[in-house]
Design an enzyme around this catalytic site. Sequence first.
Site, short mmCIF file in Angstrom:
data_model
loop_
_atom_site.label_atom_id
_atom_site.label_comp_id
_atom_site.label_asym_id
_atom_site.label_seq_id
_atom_site.Cartn_x
_atom_site.Cartn_y
_atom_site.Cartn_z
N HIS A 82 69.94 51.54 49.02
CA HIS A 82 68.93 50.74 49.72
C HIS A 82 67.73 50.52 48.81
CE1 HIS A 82 66.56 49.20 53.07
NE2 HIS A 82 65.56 49.89 52.56
N ASP A 161 64.42 50.56 66.24
CA ASP A 161 63.62 50.22 65.06
C ASP A 161 63.09 48.80 65.16
OD1 ASP A 161 62.57 50.59 62.35
OD2 ASP A 161 63.97 48.98 61.91
N SER A 183 61.94 54.46 59.83
CA SER A 183 62.50 53.13 60.08
C SER A 183 63.67 52.86 59.13
CB SER A 183 61.39 52.08 59.91
OG SER A 183 61.90 50.80 59.71
N1 URA Z 1 61.41 48.27 55.76
C1 URA Z 1 61.87 48.80 56.92
O1 URA Z 1 63.05 48.69 57.23
N2 URA Z 1 60.98 49.43 57.71
C2 URA Z 1 59.67 49.58 57.40
O2 URA Z 1 58.94 50.18 58.16
C3 URA Z 1 59.22 49.03 56.20
C4 URA Z 1 60.12 48.37 55.39
#
Ligand code: URA
Length: 441
Positions: A82, A161, A183
């Site tokens: 990621h 989220d 998140s």
């Molecule tokens: N990317 C995400 O998925 N969540 C965040 O809070 C910030 C960046």
Amino acid sequence: MRMYDLIQKKKEGLALATNEINYFVQGYMDDQIPDYQASALLMAIYFCGLNERETTDLTMAICNSGEQVDLSAIPGVKVDKHSTGGVGDKTTLVLIPLVAAAGLPVAKMSGRGLGHTGGTVDKLESIPGFQVALDSEQFISQVRRIGAAVVAQTNLLAPADKKLYALRDVTATVDSIPLIASSIMSKKIASGADAIVLDVKVGSGAFMPDQQRAIKLARTMVDIGNQAGRRTAALVTNMDQPLGLAVGNALEVQEAIDTLRGQGPGDLLEICLELGAIMLLLAGKVADLQVGRGELLNLLKNGRALNKLEELIMAQGGDPRVVRQDGLLPAAEFTRAVPAPSTGYIRGINATAIGRSAMLLGAGRENMESVIDPSAGIVLQKKVGDPVEAGATLALLHANSTEGLEQVAAYVGQAYQIGFVRPRPVQLILGTVPVELSVPG
Ligand code: URA
């Protein structure tokens, strides 16, 4: 349990219990907790933080709010990657075939881009015919068959989220390390991988401009991953200028292909080798990073990584000839050179300004309804440290309309900082978590 008490407790800097965090996330998802109370708690978290246990609890509560992908039918250690998002960041396009060629099963769920950073799914869709809508059976059977598959991340994954992020976005609570970490990690954990490699970007093109905070974010996410039983490591990498030269969907796919052909830009290759070696290490395929890098370099040299991309494109309905034959990816009708206003050295390139410019040309989305132009974007001709003569081309704009092109050209020109003094070489990798990762052998 009362939401009021949770807000009061966090406001006083006390730790919330696991069942309190679950109550908050479930209650908010079920519309039992109103936005104003959820906002108040988010703001209290913003100021008072969360400890390691609370952060992991929040991550797991968000993760458990939706579907969790079961990859157990795929043999081997599944390693996900990621990136926190950067301009010109096409590392995933290179890494998927590269590590799959090394024998790691890659079951990748990727997102679409919003704003000045592009998403992997948008980039892959610029390949004529490429389909990202596989159902879970097709997804798993393709990974079993050819070692790699990419699908668009669905809204079924960590739906809490989405709801919480939308609230953070309008309550100035996005830039909180425990909230960002939970998140991101909730979605990664729900995606089902056994191990996770994170690329935390820092600099003018990243949402974390500060190195110390980026390292703290990386540590927080690595701790969450490990506590959730996923082997996790992170690199903190420089995003003070775009990565590689291309910014824009088909342009980035072409650059990823060039990299797999052994002809890509050095900074992109370096980050791909480092991230890829960590993926091999976490999967137990190699004993140290040097061996991992060597193995990946061999797969680039002997063409196996490129073959794997061809196989992946073919499996997902795309035109596999794009891998060997130039000119088959969508190309823009117009190009416009951006000239250097003076002679000197490139001292800086504002990555966000380049990303925004690419978006204005049609390469990105202003909102989720915007339609992307796959051929639009920017190819930098000069990067930080390069000497430049007045009038030489700094960047080439690719667009299908001449409307607004002059303004974008001016904006790109202003993103470049030119001076007489040659800048110090850019340090690409700013840190690793855990730190021992960077120690050779
Ligand atoms: N990317 C995400 O998925 N969540 C965040 O809070 C910030 C960046």
